[in-house]
Each structure stands twice: as structure tokens, then as C-alpha cells.
Enzyme design. Sequence first.
Site, PDB file in Angstrom:
ATOM      1  N   HIS A  25       0.779  -1.210   0.049  1.00 26.59           N
ATOM      2  CA  HIS A  25       0.101  -0.010  -0.074  1.00 26.59           C
ATOM      3  C   HIS A  25       0.678   1.453   0.006  1.00 26.59           C
ATOM      4  CE1 HIS A  25       0.783   1.254   4.156  1.00 26.59           C
ATOM      5  NE2 HIS A  25       0.665  -0.179   4.507  1.00 26.59           N
TER       6      HIS A  25
ATOM      7  N   GLU B 134      -2.098  -7.108   7.699  1.00 27.61           N
ATOM      8  CA  GLU B 134      -0.769  -6.743   8.162  1.00 27.61           C
ATOM      9  C   GLU B 134      -0.729  -7.405   9.658  1.00 27.61           C
ATOM     10  OE1 GLU B 134       2.140  -6.556   8.044  1.00 27.61           O
ATOM     11  OE2 GLU B 134       2.721  -4.610   7.839  1.00 27.61           O
TER      12      GLU B 134
END
Length: 209
Positions: free
Chosen positions: A12, A83
Amino acid sequence: MASLPEVYLARHGETTWTITGQHTGRTDIPLTARGEQNALSLRQRLNGVTFAKVLVSPLARARRTCELAGFGDTGEVAPELQEWDYGDYEGRRTADIRQERPGWDLFRDGGPGGESVAAVGARADRAIARLRAVDGHVLVFSHGHFLRVLAARWLGLPAGDARLFVLSTAALSILGYEHTLEEPAIRLWNDDRHVVEVSMDPAEERDHP
């Protein structure tokens, strides 16, 4: 011979916490303006590549990167791509953690109250099984530490060896094979040549490592 499948990994774009070096696990914070710009630059970089499947972490920063890169309509949310859960160390910087716990290493010690290295490695293994079941190229939008573990496990290395693979925001990497499906390899790693440098405001300049 038919070409071997490849897995494109897109981390990202930048957030305020990536600038300051704070561990960003499940905290759902947005991209910065520069993060959005660099996510947009992935669109041109990936133009012309055909993917059999696009998978994206459910966290907003990954989903927004997927959208800006032009895959918002095709991206399938995959919870296993989230994550690392840092537990008590969420939002904290490595340097600050080591002041109270000298020698701490995420890739050896994990996050207290969060995920262990073994747990993240097992989650990466589940993701890899899903990726290898796809007939064709796959595009993944996910996060820095998790993608590093994914790369280590793709190669058959211990999850802790992910410390060897540095990964920048909005960078593109490719996992694949050399000669056969029995020879997993890294085809490209941490390629950020498409990233556009945008002038930082003074506050960002002070915080940037």
C-alpha cells in the site's frame, strides 16, 4: 513452453505512520496525499498485465491503493492478507520499544498481545496455498511486514528470514519460479521506480526518517 504463473505484490501507499516509523497493524488509517499519488502511479505500471485474480487486504490503506491502481472493481478481499497484529506494540516505533526491551526484533519475538512469528508464517502459508491454486497471474495488495513474510515462505525459508527483505511503500515485487513450479523464486523485489516524489510539507520533513 507455457509461461509460469507469477504473483505481483503491491504494498500500500504511504500513511502518516509509515513516515514516522510507527508499527501499523490493524489500525485503519488512510493514505497521505503522496500515498494516493504513488498508488495512482501503480496503475500505469501495471497497465497491460492480465490477472486471473486480484486479492486485497481488508484494511482501508490496501483497499484504497487497489482502487487507485485501477483494480477496485475486481479486487477480492482476503482476510489472510492483513498486516501483522502487533498487539501491545501497535502504533509504537522500534527505537522506542527497544528502549524498554533492548534487542527486540519483530521477526524473532513477534508482538506481545498480538501475533507470533509462527502465527504470521502460518497465515502466509495459507495465502500461498490460495495463490498457487490460481491458474494464471495474481495481483496482491497488502502490507510491508506481511508481504516480507509471504516472500520468505514462498521460497521455503523460515518466516523470521523476512527480516532480509526490505519493502518500501507502493513498491512492486513479483514472486514466481525459475524453470519449473518446483523452483520458486523472486522475479522482482521492492521496485519503486514508478513512485513519484512529491514535496513534503515542513512538518513531514521533520518527521521523515
